[in-house]
Design a protein around this motif. Structure first.
Motif, PDB file in Angstrom:
ATOM      1  N   ARG A 189      -3.073  -6.903 -61.071  1.00  0.00           N
ATOM      2  CA  ARG A 189      -3.410  -8.235 -60.578  1.00  0.00           C
ATOM      3  C   ARG A 189      -2.165  -9.104 -60.396  1.00  0.00           C
ATOM      4  O   ARG A 189      -2.152  -9.997 -59.551  1.00  0.00           O
ATOM      5  CB  ARG A 189      -4.360  -8.928 -61.565  1.00  0.00           C
ATOM      6  CG  ARG A 189      -5.726  -8.265 -61.697  1.00  0.00           C
ATOM      7  CD  ARG A 189      -6.535  -8.994 -62.761  1.00  0.00           C
ATOM      8  NE  ARG A 189      -7.810  -8.357 -63.047  1.00  0.00           N
ATOM      9  CZ  ARG A 189      -8.965  -8.670 -62.460  1.00  0.00           C
ATOM     10  NH1 ARG A 189      -8.989  -9.606 -61.543  1.00  0.00           N
ATOM     11  NH2 ARG A 189     -10.079  -8.043 -62.777  1.00  0.00           N
TER      12      ARG A 189
ATOM     13  N   SER B 214      -3.929 -11.557 -66.967  1.00  0.00           N
ATOM     14  CA  SER B 214      -4.513 -10.544 -66.093  1.00  0.00           C
ATOM     15  C   SER B 214      -5.021  -9.356 -66.903  1.00  0.00           C
ATOM     16  O   SER B 214      -6.058  -8.757 -66.579  1.00  0.00           O
ATOM     17  CB  SER B 214      -3.478 -10.073 -65.068  1.00  0.00           C
ATOM     18  OG  SER B 214      -3.056 -11.130 -64.241  1.00  0.00           O
TER      19      SER B 214
ATOM     20  N   ASN C 216      -9.788 -16.578 -58.338  1.00  0.00           N
ATOM     21  CA  ASN C 216      -8.482 -16.174 -57.804  1.00  0.00           C
ATOM     22  C   ASN C 216      -7.591 -17.384 -57.526  1.00  0.00           C
ATOM     23  O   ASN C 216      -6.377 -17.329 -57.741  1.00  0.00           O
ATOM     24  CB  ASN C 216      -8.690 -15.368 -56.522  1.00  0.00           C
ATOM     25  CG  ASN C 216      -9.287 -14.000 -56.786  1.00  0.00           C
ATOM     26  OD1 ASN C 216      -9.071 -13.426 -57.845  1.00  0.00           O
ATOM     27  ND2 ASN C 216     -10.049 -13.494 -55.844  1.00  0.00           N
TER      28      ASN C 216
END
Length: 557
Positions: free
Chosen positions: A74, A277, A404
């Protein structure tokens, strides 16, 4: 006579994102056809128990891969472009080598743990088989014996898949970071096509052997690591070509020897971002089918749960494909001031998700049972799992856009709380599993994901000023309702399929279901257009795309 100097302008952010979305969408049909064919072969040719065993192997590989990831999958799409902008390609290379070294070190520890826990893992696999009272004793003992004799192959498959996963994720993150969606999708297409094609080939060849079920399992296990090996080679070639094109911009006074020390290789904030992450990745695993299958009572429940979740994941994955690899780089560049606004980017993505996911969810719920009845009757009981998972997973996918944006804008406290909310899967499992069985297990991990997504979206509203495009969403809901009424009515008029129907009757029923689906899609488009169609800004962006059939799409939508 002097000539005017020529300058080349870099493509705008909107142009890059549009092109990425187009290339994502172009490759969907090929991947979908290949995976559908292979999935049907697995579900129809392999015994339920063999499919369940392969699901447990895949679950173990996914779980261990989660631990090895360290949150870098990520993080890299965010930090590769930033590192390239501030330090150039040499700094990116140092970053990638540092990440690879860390993951290989963890993989070494996992390897030692697998050797130490070999007997325990093999015993747990055999226990799932022996606990199943729905399969004949002879079939039970045959599978138990296979697990005992081929345990080394299962372990070897898991280890190879883990190493290839490290390489694949890193290479694909590099392609994603620069919106190289044509190359990304070419590799992803191969990665999506090869496992089902090789698995299908192994299953078909196994029918020619004296022990077809045993040969099929061995063949599929081998395909599980041969396919990603080819995909990694293709990804490496594409990255090398991209890297080679950038060599000309490297300064001659740069370091000639790579400095692989973590202090110099990792950009500021990378470790903290990876930690968050990593928490996301771990909690994602806990609220996934890969973890849920280990909580199923027996091998048949494992197979049904994996089949139902795979159907939902397959359809959701294809509907979500246009947004793959777009959101994090898009928000990162908006934050860097390269074009657009955060609210505009968020609402454009949200409208695209609503347009694809809401009617897709409605259609999947209505058609799952008749489709399973036609294609693979032994998995009809998985329809209830699909009904439970579709609302949860489709809604959670729409809520991830705000998530996100929050992580790109480094609202890490909010992200941590969101991921910790995913741990609600534990009390939900305790509550729902005894009441609803394997359906309760599916609901537990689905609801946990929705809860985390709701918190992230609410926080995005509060901290970043995000606003969901409700007006457009209501139009999509209205159009989906019209579609649902039509599809449900036509499906109810279809003739019942006999228990042991011939292939011709099944083909006829499949053709009728395709017609129902196409008519439903037409009704959705007509109803959406009647209520206003696309938003003006989306029409304008679609008109700028170099997309085949662009004028037709504008006229239809």
């Amino acid at each position: 006579m002097a000539t005017e100097p020529t300058t080349s302008r870099a493509p705008s952010l909107a142009s890059q994102v549009s092109r990425a979305v187009v290339w994502n969408a172009v490759f969907v049909p090929l991947r979908m056809i290949a995976e559908i064919v292979a999935t049907l072969l697995k579900l129809t040719v392999l015994p339920l128990t063999s499919y369940g065993l392969l699901a447990l192997v895949s679950g173990a590989s996914n779980g261990l891969g989660t631990w090895i990831d360290l949150g870098t999958t990520r993080a890299l799409p965010k930090y590769i472009p930033e590192t390239n902008r501030t330090g150039g390609p040499r700094a990116v290379l140092r970053l990638l080598f540092a990440v690879l070294a860390a993951q290989v070190a963890v993989l070494t520890l996992v390897f030692a743990g697998l050797i130490a826990g070999y007997e325990r893992y093999i015993g747990e696999l055999q226990g799932k088989v022996l606990a199943d009272g729905r399969i004949p004793p002879v079939e039970q003992m045959t599978l138990v014996q296979f697990i005992d004799e081929s345990g080394w192959l299962i372990m070897l498959t898991i280890l190879i898949m883990l190493f290839l996963g490290i390489c694949y994720d890193m290479l694909m993150a590099y392609l994603n970071s620069f919106f190289k969606q044509r190359a990304w999708n070419s590799v992803a297409l191969a990665a999506g096509l090869l496992p089902p094609l090789l698995s299908a080939t192994a299953i078909l060849i196994s029918r020619l052997t004296p022990d077809p079920d045993r040969s099929a399992i061995i063949g599929v296990l081998i395909a599980m690591f041969v396919a990603p090996a080819i995909a990694v080679a293709l990804a490496a070639w594409n990255v090398y070509r991209l890297w080679k094109s950038d060599i000309g911009s490297w300064s001659d006074d740069g370091p000639t020897v790579l400095n692989l020390s973590f202090a110099d290789a990792l950009p500021s904030g990378f470790v903290r971002y990876c930690a968050v992450s990593y928490l996301m990745t771990l909690t994602d695993f806990l609220a996934s089918k890969s973890f849920a299958v280990f909580l199923a009572n027996d091998i048949s429940d494992v197979a049904l749960l994996w089949a139902g979740a795979s159907v939902v994941g397959m359809v959701l994955g294809y509907l979500y494909t246009p947004m793959v690899g777009v959101q994090v780089p898009l928000f990162t560049r908006v934050r860097a001031g390269e074009g657009g606004t955060l609210l505009g980017a968020y609402q454009s993505l949200a409208r695209l998700q609503a347009l694809l996911l809401i009617p897709g969810a409605v259609g999947l719920i209505l058609l799952t049972r008749p489709v399973l009845t036609v294609l693979t009757p032994q998995y009809v009981d998985a329809a209830s799992l699909v009904w439970a998972l579709v609302p949860c997973l489709f809604l959670e996918s729409m809520l991830t856009t705000a998530h996100n944006a929050l992580i790109v804008y480094e609202k890490l406290r909010v992200i941590v709380i969101s991921r910790l909310l995913t741990l609600s899967v534990v009390p939900l499992l305790v509550l729902l599993s005894p009441l609803l069985g394997v359906v309760g297990v599916a609901l537990a991990f689905g609801l946990a994901r929705v809860l985390a997504g709701l918190w992230a979206t609410a926080s995005g509203y509060r901290l970043l000023g995000l606003r969901w495009p409700w007006r457009f969403t209501l139009r999509v809901l209205l159009a989906s309702s019209v579609m649902a009424l039509l599809v449900a009515g036509m499906a109810a008029l279809l003739p019942d399929l006999p228990l042991h129907a011939s292939i011709f009757l099944r083909l006829r029923e499949a053709g009728l279901l395709v017609c129902v689906a196409l008519l439903g899609a037409g009704a959705f488009i007509a109803a959406l257009r009647a209520t206003g169609g696309l938003e003006p800004q989306d029409r304008e962006q679609l008109a700028k795309m170099r997309l085949p059939g662009r004028r037709w799409l504008l006229r239809v939508l």
